[in-house]
Structures are given as structure tokens and as C-alpha cells.
Design a protein around this motif. Structure first.
Motif, mmCIF file in Angstrom:
data_model
loop_
_atom_site.group_PDB
_atom_site.id
_atom_site.type_symbol
_atom_site.label_atom_id
_atom_site.label_comp_id
_atom_site.label_asym_id
_atom_site.label_seq_id
_atom_site.Cartn_x
_atom_site.Cartn_y
_atom_site.Cartn_z
ATOM 1 N N LEU A 1 61.307 47.657 34.179
ATOM 2 C CA LEU A 1 60.548 47.585 32.941
ATOM 3 C C LEU A 1 59.071 47.365 33.214
ATOM 4 O O LEU A 1 58.696 46.707 34.192
ATOM 5 N N LEU A 2 58.252 47.917 32.334
ATOM 6 C CA LEU A 2 56.821 47.625 32.287
ATOM 7 C C LEU A 2 56.572 46.888 30.982
ATOM 8 O O LEU A 2 56.604 47.495 29.909
ATOM 9 N N GLY A 3 56.356 45.588 31.070
ATOM 10 C CA GLY A 3 56.265 44.795 29.857
ATOM 11 C C GLY A 3 57.612 44.794 29.163
ATOM 12 O O GLY A 3 58.615 44.363 29.706
ATOM 13 N N ARG A 4 57.657 45.341 27.945
ATOM 14 C CA ARG A 4 58.907 45.471 27.202
ATOM 15 C C ARG A 4 59.469 46.885 27.302
ATOM 16 O O ARG A 4 60.430 47.216 26.611
ATOM 17 N N SER A 5 58.889 47.749 28.119
ATOM 18 C CA SER A 5 59.245 49.157 28.143
ATOM 19 C C SER A 5 60.188 49.469 29.292
ATOM 20 O O SER A 5 59.881 49.179 30.452
ATOM 21 N N ARG B 1 56.104 44.501 12.216
ATOM 22 C CA ARG B 1 56.958 43.330 12.378
ATOM 23 C C ARG B 1 57.920 43.529 13.541
ATOM 24 O O ARG B 1 58.165 42.619 14.328
ATOM 25 N N LYS B 2 58.463 44.746 13.668
ATOM 26 C CA LYS B 2 59.401 45.023 14.750
ATOM 27 C C LYS B 2 58.689 44.934 16.099
ATOM 28 O O LYS B 2 59.240 44.431 17.076
ATOM 29 N N LYS C 1 57.437 60.090 18.708
ATOM 30 C CA LYS C 1 56.770 59.544 17.532
ATOM 31 C C LYS C 1 55.699 58.561 17.997
ATOM 32 O O LYS C 1 56.007 57.538 18.605
ATOM 33 N N GLN C 2 54.446 58.868 17.728
ATOM 34 C CA GLN C 2 53.346 58.002 18.124
ATOM 35 C C GLN C 2 52.858 57.232 16.896
ATOM 36 O O GLN C 2 52.397 57.827 15.926
ATOM 37 N N VAL C 3 52.997 55.927 16.961
ATOM 38 C CA VAL C 3 52.588 55.062 15.863
ATOM 39 C C VAL C 3 51.705 53.948 16.425
ATOM 40 O O VAL C 3 51.581 53.785 17.645
ATOM 41 N N LYS C 4 51.100 53.203 15.526
ATOM 42 C CA LYS C 4 50.255 52.102 15.950
ATOM 43 C C LYS C 4 51.111 51.020 16.595
ATOM 44 O O LYS C 4 52.048 50.518 16.001
ATOM 45 N N GLY C 5 50.788 50.687 17.823
ATOM 46 C CA GLY C 5 51.528 49.649 18.528
ATOM 47 C C GLY C 5 52.514 50.159 19.545
ATOM 48 O O GLY C 5 53.074 49.374 20.301
ATOM 49 N N GLY C 6 52.738 51.483 19.588
ATOM 50 C CA GLY C 6 53.674 51.979 20.586
ATOM 51 C C GLY C 6 54.091 53.414 20.352
ATOM 52 O O GLY C 6 53.607 54.102 19.448
ATOM 53 N N ILE C 7 55.022 53.867 21.189
ATOM 54 C CA ILE C 7 55.532 55.238 21.149
ATOM 55 C C ILE C 7 57.056 55.172 21.154
ATOM 56 O O ILE C 7 57.654 54.389 21.892
ATOM 57 N N PHE C 8 57.670 56.011 20.338
ATOM 58 C CA PHE C 8 59.132 56.079 20.285
ATOM 59 C C PHE C 8 59.581 57.462 20.749
ATOM 60 O O PHE C 8 59.073 58.481 20.282
ATOM 61 N N ILE C 9 60.535 57.493 21.691
ATOM 62 C CA ILE C 9 61.054 58.738 22.253
ATOM 63 C C ILE C 9 62.557 58.804 22.013
ATOM 64 O O ILE C 9 63.278 57.855 22.321
ATOM 65 N N HIS C 10 63.018 59.903 21.449
ATOM 66 C CA HIS C 10 64.450 60.058 21.223
ATOM 67 C C HIS C 10 64.822 61.537 21.306
ATOM 68 O O HIS C 10 63.968 62.423 21.377
ATOM 69 N N SER D 1 70.083 58.559 16.099
ATOM 70 C CA SER D 1 68.618 58.397 16.134
ATOM 71 C C SER D 1 68.162 57.331 17.122
ATOM 72 O O SER D 1 67.007 56.914 17.077
ATOM 73 N N ILE D 2 69.041 56.877 17.985
ATOM 74 C CA ILE D 2 68.657 55.844 18.949
ATOM 75 C C ILE D 2 67.799 56.457 20.051
ATOM 76 O O ILE D 2 68.048 57.572 20.511
ATOM 77 N N GLY D 3 66.791 55.714 20.470
ATOM 78 C CA GLY D 3 65.904 56.176 21.528
ATOM 79 C C GLY D 3 65.180 55.003 22.161
ATOM 80 O O GLY D 3 65.556 53.839 21.980
ATOM 81 N N LEU D 4 64.129 55.304 22.879
ATOM 82 C CA LEU D 4 63.375 54.308 23.635
ATOM 83 C C LEU D 4 62.082 53.975 22.915
ATOM 84 O O LEU D 4 61.301 54.865 22.564
ATOM 85 N N TRP D 5 61.850 52.689 22.740
ATOM 86 C CA TRP D 5 60.622 52.198 22.108
ATOM 87 C C TRP D 5 59.714 51.644 23.195
ATOM 88 O O TRP D 5 60.110 50.796 23.980
ATOM 89 N N TYR D 6 58.469 52.148 23.242
ATOM 90 C CA TYR D 6 57.509 51.752 24.263
ATOM 91 C C TYR D 6 56.304 51.066 23.623
ATOM 92 O O TYR D 6 55.354 51.730 23.215
ATOM 93 N N PRO D 7 56.335 49.744 23.523
ATOM 94 C CA PRO D 7 55.148 49.019 23.065
ATOM 95 C C PRO D 7 54.180 48.816 24.224
ATOM 96 O O PRO D 7 54.433 49.229 25.355
#
Length: 423
Positions: A265-269, A406-407, A126-135, A230-236
């Protein structure tokens, strides 16, 4: 993009002859091949060499660490292309260059343009503004259905804190093939679910002679997946490298070997994680932590080399360790008699600390994120560490873009207040 009939595009360098079917009336019994054919062992290499030579002709550079990575810079815009057999992922900061690359590849090979990346090798993106979510939500649901656990009772943690598996020689044996199939399926799921890494690896040690108690432990892991599918990895955004290592001293009851755990980790990823039983029996907690830190250091060196392919030069990378003795051994350049029993193999950690490749930094035990890869944790601690590692539930903030924003702002806070300078 996806390459149609990828293996038919490769050129073979050896002389290969094929026989005909008896019902085909073709003159001569053998035919020499000029291009690759499905079923030849040379096919994967022939296809890769054909694609590699074509991309190099177009000005791409091959990765020094990952041979399937190709990079190119056009007027300051970086272009990245990753190959996995006949599946190709590519992207650029300039959208026009991406379209030109797609047209160029389609002229040379027969391609299927799939569009923006949203599903790849079982991963949902899932590509959204501010990051990518992979699950792997779909894979997780299919896994529960495959092993008839779709109607099981959910549970919040993959293992109980008082659950200690051992060989259980007198236990009731179970079907070995079914147990191995469950372990193999769960191991693939750990690619996006670091929270079950330790539990799955612990159960995987009993594949040779699984008992009913081991099957019960695996089913509990599946019940935890039912609770959080639905848990996965969030990459900001963020690019500061950080390594964290930990160990569980003599935690394995069968042979009393320690378990090494670490994450990077790279930053918060979260980009790399591991949980592995050590090869030797450690005589002290310092030795176990020192060996775990050495394994973490080796992965950091690999990541630093990988960053060079993307044009990123890393300086000294912080390596967090919650054992003061292990940190002092790494910083002390005098071989003391107390450490002579530690294999010289592990002392390369000290050399790279002296060279400035890494910096051993202390961290409080209660703030040790790598605990999730080495120990059985209670529900509160387990959920807190999972959240700190950006392993999140997509359904909690999927409906609203404001919620995602916000998240994202919350997740970009530093992990530890006293390490704010690192970020």
C-alpha cells in the motif's frame, strides 16, 4: 491520447523486402521497405524506438524499472507520461504543460486527443476531489452476460468457508475450453478486484482436468460479481509505503503446499497484491510465513526502485507479519540448526532487514489484511478486510460530493492504532 496507425511510424533498421500482389502491374517483383508495415514482427520495437528517441530529444527521462515510463520536470512541476503500445496516458500538476505536450505530439504524430482519462484498457476511472476510483463495472457486466450468468442469484462471498477444492478424480468432467475461458476472464478482472484473487487462483489450478465441482465454484465467483458489480479500488492521497504478508500453511489439499499472500500500500492505496501457491512444501508455519515474507520483500524492493523514477526516495519500509517466529528468523543473523532446511534463497529477507530496506513488524492475526489473499473467510470478516483495503462499492457514495468527502475522511484513518506513527 491515441496514436493513429502507430506501427506505420516506426523506422526499420533491417533490410526487408515485400512481394507484390499478382494483379498489381509494378515493375520489379520486390520492393524494399523504408518504414514499418503492419504484419512485421519488428513493428512494436520499431514504434517504441521511434517514440522513445523523440521523447528523449524533448528532455524526457526513461524509467529505469519501467521502460515505458517517461518523466520530466519543468520549473518544479513533474510531468509523467506512460506508454502502452499506441495508447498514451500523461499528466502534470501544471495543466498548461499538458496542453503543450498534446500539441507537440500532434505535430510529430497523427494523434486522437481523447481528453481526461475515464476509460483505459477495460478500466473505468472516476476522478473526483480527494482521490481516484478505478473499477471494471462494464467488463463485469459483459462477463456475466458472456457466460449466461446475468440472471443468476447474487451471493455475498466468492467462496464458502467449508468449500475445499481438490482434484476430484472421480468427478464428472466438463468442457475444458469453456472452463479456461472463464478462468482467463476472471484473472483479468482481478486487476481491480483483489477480493476475488484467492478464489480465482484456487480454481485456476484445475484447468488441466476440470470437473463439475470446479465449475460450480467458478459460477459462485460469478454470482458474487452479480452481488457487487461496481466494486473497485479507491485511491486517496498518501504516499507512505507499507507491505503486508501472510500464508496459509499446507492449505492446498492436493499436494499440501502452502499459499503465500501479500499486498502493498501507498498510504491508504492498494497498489500491489498477490496470491500464489509456494513452490516447496513447508515443514512448519514459521517456514511458510518466512517464505511469504520473502516474496513480499522482493516486491517492496521493486517498488522502492520504481519510486526513484518519480523522484521519491523511500527509507525503511514496514513489513507486517503475524508470525513471531518468522519475524525472529528475519532479525536473527545467526544460522540456527532449526532453519537449515529452509532454502538459502529465502534468506535474502534477513539481509535486507539488516540493511534497513525493510523493517519486520508484528501484527495481530485478527488485524491481518492479507488474510483475504490466503484463506476462505466468512461474510463479516471478508467484507471488513475488503473495506480496509479500500476495495469499495462506487455506487454507495457516488451521487453526492459531500458523501465522497466524508468517505475520504473515513478512509484516511490509519489501519492499526498501534501503527499510527507509520502514517
Amino acid at each position: 491520447m491515441d496514436v493513429k496507425s502507430a506501427f506505420l511510424n516506426g523506422f526499420i533498421n533491417e533490410l526487408v523486402y515485400v512481394d507484390h500482389r499478382p494483379d498489381l502491374k509494378i515493375r520489379g517483383s520486390l520492393t524494399m521497405l523504408h518504414k514499418a508495415l503492419y504484419g512485421l514482427k519488428q513493428d512494436p520495437r520499431a514504434w517504441y524506438e521511434r517514440l522513445r528517441d523523440f521523447l528523449i530529444m524533448q528532455g524526457f527521462k526513461i524509467g529505469k524499472v519501467d521502460m515505458t515510463l517517461f518523466t520530466k520536470e519543468v520549473n518544479g512541476d513533474p510531468f509523467i507520461c506512460q506508454i502502452y503500445v499506441d495508447d498514451i496516458i500523461f499528466g502534470c500538476t501544471n495543466e498548461k504543460l499538458s496542453h503543450e505536450f498534446g500539441d507537440m505530439m500532434s505535430r510529430e504524430f497523427e494523434m486522437s486527443m481523447i481528453g481526461e482519462l475515464n476509460f483505459f484498457l477495460g478500466f473505468q476511472i472516476k476522478q473526483v476531489k480527494g482521490g481516484i476510483f478505478i473499477h471494471q463495472g462494464k467488463y463485469c457486466r459483459d462477463l456475466l452476460k458472456k457466460f449466461k450468468m446475468g440472471d443468476c442469484k447474487p451471493i455475498s462471498t466468492p467462496m464458502s468457508t467449508n468449500e475445499h477444492l481438490d482434484a476430484n478424480v472421480d468427478g464428472k468432467p466438463i468442457d475444458q475450453s469453456t472452463y479456461r475461458s472463464m478462468i482467463g476472464s476472471l484473472l483479468y478482472l482481478t486487476a481491480s478486484r483483489p477480493d476475488i484473487m484467492f478464489s480465482v487462483c484456487l480454481c485456476a489450478r484445475f484447468q488441466a482436468a476440470p470437473k463439475e465441482s470446479h465449475l460450480t465454484a467458478v459460477k459462485r465467483i460469478l454470482r458474487s460479481l452479480k452481488h457487487t458489480p461496481s466494486i473497485g479500488l479507491w485511491y486517496p492521497e498518501g504516499a507512505k509505503t507499507l507491505g503486508i504478508s501472510d500464508s496459509n500453511f499446507a492449505g492446498y489439499r492436493v499436494d499440501r503446499k502452502s499459499t503465500s499472500g501479500g499486498c502493498h500500500l501507498l498510504g491508504r492505496s492498494l497498489v500491489s497484491w498477490s496470491s500464489k501457491k509456494q513452490n516447496c512444501v513447508a515443514l512448519s508455519t514459521a517456514e511458510a510465513e518466512y517464505i511469504a515474507a520473502g516474496a513480499c520483500c522482493a516486491q517492496i524492493l521493486y517498488m522502492k526502485q520504481s519510486h526513484l523514477d518519480f523522484g521519491v526516495v523511500c527509507g525503511s519500509v514496514p513489513l507486517l507479519c503475524d508470525n513471531k517466529s518468522a519475524a525472529k528468523i528475519a532479525k536473527n543473523h545467526i544460522q540456527h540448526s532449526r532453519t537449515k532446511h529452509i532454502d538459502i534463497l529465502h534468506h535474502f529477507l534477513r539481509d535486507h532487514e539488516a540493511k534497513g530496506d525493510i523493517t519486520i513488524t508484528g501484527v495481530r492475526s485478527e488485524e491481518q489484511l492479507a488474510d483475504i489473499f490466503t484463506k476462505l473467510l466468512g461474510e463479516e470478516t471478508f467484507c471488513r478486510l475488503r473495506s480496509e483495503l479500500n476495495v469499495l462499492d462506487w455506487s454507495n457514495f457516488m451521487p453526492s460530493g459531500k458523501a465522497i468527502q466524508r468517505k475520504t475522511q473515513f478512509l484516511q484513518r490509519p489501519y492499526y492504532p498501534h501503527l499510527k506513527r507509520l502514517h
